[in-house]
Design a protein around this motif. Sequence first.
Motif, PDB file in Angstrom:
ATOM      1  N   SER A  97      25.659 -33.513  -8.991  1.00 52.55           N
ATOM      2  CA  SER A  97      24.284 -33.454  -9.510  1.00 52.55           C
ATOM      3  C   SER A  97      24.234 -32.968 -10.957  1.00 52.55           C
ATOM      4  O   SER A  97      23.398 -33.429 -11.732  1.00 52.55           O
ATOM      5  CB  SER A  97      23.415 -32.564  -8.617  1.00 52.55           C
ATOM      6  OG  SER A  97      23.949 -31.252  -8.561  1.00 52.55           O
ATOM      7  N   ASP A  98      25.129 -32.055 -11.349  1.00 49.06           N
ATOM      8  CA  ASP A  98      25.166 -31.621 -12.750  1.00 49.06           C
ATOM      9  C   ASP A  98      25.575 -32.775 -13.659  1.00 49.06           C
ATOM     10  O   ASP A  98      25.041 -32.940 -14.756  1.00 49.06           O
ATOM     11  CB  ASP A  98      26.136 -30.447 -12.937  1.00 49.06           C
ATOM     12  CG  ASP A  98      25.621 -29.157 -12.314  1.00 49.06           C
ATOM     13  OD1 ASP A  98      24.387 -29.018 -12.170  1.00 49.06           O
ATOM     14  OD2 ASP A  98      26.447 -28.295 -11.971  1.00 49.06           O
ATOM     15  N   GLN A 100      25.084 -35.950 -13.014  1.00 50.58           N
ATOM     16  CA  GLN A 100      23.946 -36.868 -13.023  1.00 50.58           C
ATOM     17  C   GLN A 100      22.893 -36.415 -14.021  1.00 50.58           C
ATOM     18  O   GLN A 100      22.226 -37.242 -14.637  1.00 50.58           O
ATOM     19  CB  GLN A 100      23.341 -36.981 -11.619  1.00 50.58           C
ATOM     20  CG  GLN A 100      24.260 -37.654 -10.634  1.00 50.58           C
ATOM     21  CD  GLN A 100      23.795 -37.517  -9.199  1.00 50.58           C
ATOM     22  OE1 GLN A 100      22.766 -36.918  -8.905  1.00 50.58           O
ATOM     23  NE2 GLN A 100      24.570 -38.081  -8.282  1.00 50.58           N
ATOM     24  N   ARG A 101      22.743 -35.117 -14.203  1.00 50.72           N
ATOM     25  CA  ARG A 101      21.796 -34.577 -15.176  1.00 50.72           C
ATOM     26  C   ARG A 101      22.318 -34.740 -16.608  1.00 50.72           C
ATOM     27  O   ARG A 101      21.554 -35.011 -17.532  1.00 50.72           O
ATOM     28  CB  ARG A 101      21.538 -33.099 -14.873  1.00 50.72           C
ATOM     29  CG  ARG A 101      20.505 -32.454 -15.788  1.00 50.72           C
ATOM     30  CD  ARG A 101      20.434 -30.939 -15.641  1.00 50.72           C
ATOM     31  NE  ARG A 101      21.684 -30.342 -16.086  1.00 50.72           N
ATOM     32  CZ  ARG A 101      22.462 -29.579 -15.331  1.00 50.72           C
ATOM     33  NH1 ARG A 101      22.149 -29.313 -14.095  1.00 50.72           N
ATOM     34  NH2 ARG A 101      23.593 -29.078 -15.814  1.00 50.72           N
ATOM     35  N   GLU A 102      23.625 -34.592 -16.813  1.00 49.42           N
ATOM     36  CA  GLU A 102      24.194 -34.606 -18.159  1.00 49.42           C
ATOM     37  C   GLU A 102      24.509 -36.003 -18.696  1.00 49.42           C
ATOM     38  O   GLU A 102      24.457 -36.221 -19.900  1.00 49.42           O
ATOM     39  CB  GLU A 102      25.463 -33.747 -18.203  1.00 49.42           C
ATOM     40  CG  GLU A 102      25.217 -32.270 -17.959  1.00 49.42           C
ATOM     41  CD  GLU A 102      24.292 -31.619 -18.975  1.00 49.42           C
ATOM     42  OE1 GLU A 102      24.479 -31.825 -20.186  1.00 49.42           O
ATOM     43  OE2 GLU A 102      23.359 -30.910 -18.549  1.00 49.42           O
ATOM     44  N   LYS A 180      26.832 -27.744 -18.330  1.00 49.86           N
ATOM     45  CA  LYS A 180      25.639 -28.234 -19.014  1.00 49.86           C
ATOM     46  C   LYS A 180      25.705 -28.014 -20.517  1.00 49.86           C
ATOM     47  O   LYS A 180      26.348 -27.090 -21.011  1.00 49.86           O
ATOM     48  CB  LYS A 180      24.392 -27.575 -18.460  1.00 49.86           C
ATOM     49  CG  LYS A 180      24.310 -26.089 -18.677  1.00 49.86           C
ATOM     50  CD  LYS A 180      23.044 -25.520 -18.067  1.00 49.86           C
ATOM     51  CE  LYS A 180      23.017 -24.015 -18.241  1.00 49.86           C
ATOM     52  NZ  LYS A 180      21.818 -23.426 -17.701  1.00 49.86           N
ATOM     53  N   SER A 182      22.696 -28.910 -23.805  1.00 51.78           N
ATOM     54  CA  SER A 182      21.418 -29.539 -24.148  1.00 51.78           C
ATOM     55  C   SER A 182      21.655 -30.673 -25.145  1.00 51.78           C
ATOM     56  O   SER A 182      22.665 -30.701 -25.847  1.00 51.78           O
ATOM     57  CB  SER A 182      20.457 -28.514 -24.749  1.00 51.78           C
ATOM     58  OG  SER A 182      20.901 -28.130 -26.048  1.00 51.78           O
TER      59      SER A 182
END
Length: 196
Positions: A97-98, A100-102, A180, A182
């Motif tokens: 999931s991390d 998929q976010r990145e 992560k 930004s």
Amino acid sequence: MLESVHSSNTIFVHLHYILRNRIRMKHWLVASIGFILILFASCLGDPENASPSESDVVRVGQTVPSFTVSLSDGSIFNSSQMGEKPACIVLFNTTCSDCQRELPIVQSMYEEFFSNVRFVCISRAEAEAPIEAYWTNHNLSIPYSAQPDRSIYNLFALSTIPRLYIVNPSGKIVNAYATKVSEKELRRALEASLYK
């Protein structure tokens, strides 16, 4: 007497129905918890309780490990022959999931910097077919290399994904991120890598 037999049968049927549904609910709950744990584990990896810094094999300031991979765009990436461009190396697994976010952040940076920075996504123990399907379903165009094992990943870390490394043209790791980063921070690091 007949009414009491009928009444006790009705109670038995209701109790049976309630118990059967409770058992189904338990199975569903156990399966759900198991699924969540599998997803979480796909992001973290092997060593128990290892934080990203404890599980690093390479760090900022060190030379990038030596490896060669074939990429989905038909090119070859050899970390020992960086050329004139810095590189952004991403270690991922599409079930994390991390990751998929990145990955959309990396895609955005790829679209912005692809002519000045070499982008290389390398899977951690994931075959070509699921990655290709994920890339298609999420409109990703970053070149990737499907690795069925952890051999390349283990050159960089022992656990935790995603991992992202920015490497200057001389092969030195100038930035490293675990789990992560930004978009703003990654953009700043990529811009800085062009002048190091």
